[in-house]
Design a protein around this motif. Structure first.
Motif, short mmCIF file in Angstrom:
data_model
loop_
_atom_site.label_atom_id
_atom_site.label_comp_id
_atom_site.label_asym_id
_atom_site.label_seq_id
_atom_site.Cartn_x
_atom_site.Cartn_y
_atom_site.Cartn_z
N LEU A 93 0.82 -1.21 0.00
CA LEU A 93 0.00 0.00 0.00
C LEU A 93 0.85 1.27 0.00
O LEU A 93 0.45 2.30 -0.53
N LYS A 145 -2.70 2.58 -6.37
CA LYS A 145 -3.52 3.79 -6.25
C LYS A 145 -4.72 3.64 -5.33
O LYS A 145 -5.28 4.65 -4.88
N ALA A 146 -5.15 2.40 -5.06
CA ALA A 146 -6.35 2.19 -4.25
C ALA A 146 -6.36 0.74 -3.76
O ALA A 146 -5.58 -0.09 -4.24
N ALA A 195 -4.22 2.93 4.14
CA ALA A 195 -4.62 3.61 2.91
C ALA A 195 -4.86 5.10 3.18
O ALA A 195 -4.45 5.96 2.39
N GLN A 203 -1.85 7.19 3.35
CA GLN A 203 -1.26 7.41 2.02
C GLN A 203 -2.19 8.21 1.11
O GLN A 203 -1.88 8.42 -0.06
N LYS A 232 -5.12 7.26 -0.10
CA LYS A 232 -5.53 6.36 -1.17
C LYS A 232 -6.95 5.86 -0.92
O LYS A 232 -7.32 5.58 0.22
N LYS A 233 -7.69 5.74 -1.99
CA LYS A 233 -9.08 5.28 -1.93
C LYS A 233 -9.14 3.85 -1.39
O LYS A 233 -8.33 3.00 -1.74
N SER A 234 -10.15 3.58 -0.54
CA SER A 234 -10.38 2.22 -0.06
C SER A 234 -11.86 1.90 -0.08
O SER A 234 -12.71 2.78 0.11
#
Length: 452
Positions: free
Chosen positions: A195, A201-202, A219, A222, A224-226
């Motif tokens: 991650l 990216k996700a 996530a 960072q 980042k989409k989850s």
């Protein structure tokens, strides 16, 4: 080099050893996934459609081969295993047919000459997946993700690495370019470094609450989409005007399919007090008739749990509830990873079988006096994945839909996932949606375009 040993939960025998990827191998695979994205993102829908249809055909053609790996690794009865493979083919066919429509530019009338929303792929998406539906959980992510132009990287549960490698093989056999979909043979400790890699990216995770919280935290750190699809403690609400025979059959299927190892299984039976005695009598007969045994045999409905420790956990939840005053009606015995189909009545909200998620073939039974009490009991849960309501008065039932704190309400049917409908929960059942147009857009950049 670190390795994982795969054990058949029914026989207790060793299947094989899998060597885990090293940190460098993981890094190299991610780099190759990134490179593949650069070309894959611009592949036209017509080409992607043919490839996804080929994946569906490969699943259908060799469903017994893929199902048998599931049977060996996590003990799913063979008929249910083949049905899972067939459902994976369905989701591939669904997105092959609908992806272009779901991701078409959405024209919005504004003061611009032209304005619209464009749906563009994000890049490499990590999928962290569980063992209980080892193909379906992955394909319901992979089919829309790949059709949207993303790249899939899978970190599967370590007891189903054979299924994980099969999924990569399916896409390769279908003709997908190399590294469109990659399986990482890695431990849970490897998830955080993956991650942290800027290539990813996700992330989407299906699994336990603690696992989801850990992945979401990483996530989030960072940016980042989850998407999280976590546990469930679905109620089966049986009203006094239901069709008893049909409802019993549906409730048995809802609780005991996949040997009860499902987040969307009906785990808490709430039955109207006025029909409780008759309903429970028929339920006991139906559950007693379920055939337990070798999951490789075609007439087996109840196999083993995927691991012995899971059966031990379920045994403790049942025993704790009985010690707190619940009544054992049927079952309650464990032998290794096998736990016999179990019914427990007089269960109250403070007991383990009501308050906790039970992941196996055990059903708690609680009575209620009216619909208001049933709704309160149903909502008395930290989870909110789905609920089933059984009644002949569908029009009246529909008026109560908004009162349920759930991601899904099913009337006269068990809660199930369908490629055409969004799937996901609220509260501690997670966030985000899989399947339908909603699912394919989760890992897209919804880009606003304004032209004057």
């Amino acid at each position: 080099m670190a390795s994982v040993t795969s054990i058949n939960p029914y026989t207790g025998s060793k299947i094989t050893d899998y060597k885990l990827h090293t940190k460098k191998e993981v890094s190299d695979l991610l780099e190759k996934a990134k490179q593949r994205f650069e070309s894959w993102k611009s592949v036209p829908y017509t080409k992607k459609k043919k490839l996804m249809q080929a994946a569906a055909a490969e699943l259908t053609k060799n469903k017994k081969e893929y199902a048998e790996t599931m049977v060996a690794e996590m003990g799913k009865p063979i008929q249910q295993a083949m049905a899972e493979i067939e459902k994976c083919a369905w989701v591939c066919e669904y997105y092959a047919d609908t992806a272009e429509k779901h991701l078409a530019n959405e024209i919005i009338d504004t003061d611009a000459s032209k304005s619209y929303v464009a749906y563009e792929p994000m890049g490499v998406v990590l999928a962290v997946m569980p063992w209980n539906y080892p193909y379906w959980q992955v394909f319901r992510f992979a089919a829309p993700a790949l059709m949207a132009g993303n790249i899939g990287v899978l970190k599967h549960a370590s007891n189903v690495f054979g299924c994980a490698l099969n999924i990569q093989k399916i896409f390769e056999r279908a003709g997908f370019p190399e590294h469109c979909f990659t399986t990482l043979l890695a431990s849970s400790d490897a998830i955080a470094p993956v991650l942290e890699n800027p290539i990813v990216k996700a992330v989407t995770l299906t699994g336990s609450g603690p696992a989801g919280a850990a992945v979401a935290e990483k996530a989030g750190s960072q940016i980042k989409k989850s998407v999280l699809e976590l546990g469930g403690n679905n109620a089966l609400i049986v009203m006094e005007d239901c069709d008893i025979e049909a409802t019993v059959a549906t409730c048995v299927q809802a609780r005991f399919q996949n040997t009860g190892q499902s987040c969307i299984a009906g785990k808490r039976l709430l039955v109207a007090a006025s029909i409780a005695e008759e309903f429970i009598e028929q339920l006991v007969v139906a559950v007693r008739e379920l055939k337990s045994g070798d999951p490789a045999e075609e007439d087996t409905f109840i196999g083993t749990l995927a691991r012995t420790d899971l059966a031990e956990d379920l045994e403790q939840q049942v025993n704790n509830s009985i010690a707190a005053g619940a009544t054992l009606l049927l079952g309650g015995k464990r032998q290794g990873a096998y736990y016999e189909p179990t019914l427990v009545k007089d269960v109250t909200p403070k007991m383990a079988m009501f308050a906790e998620e039970t992941f196996g073939p055990a059903l708690s039974i609680t009575t209620f006096k009216n619909i208001e009490e049933a709704i309160t009991l149903s909502n008395t849960s930290k989870f909110g994945l789905g609920v089933s309501l059984f009644t002949e008065d569908v029009e009246a039932a529909e008026k109560f839909v908004s009162q349920f704190e759930e991601g899904a309400v099913f009337i006269n049917e068990l809660v199930k996932s369908d490629p055409r409908l969004p799937f996901g929960g609220v509260k501690e059942s997670g966030y985000g949606r899989e399947l339908s147009a909603h699912g394919i857009r989760e890992f897209c950049n919804r880009k606003t375009v304004y032209i004057k």
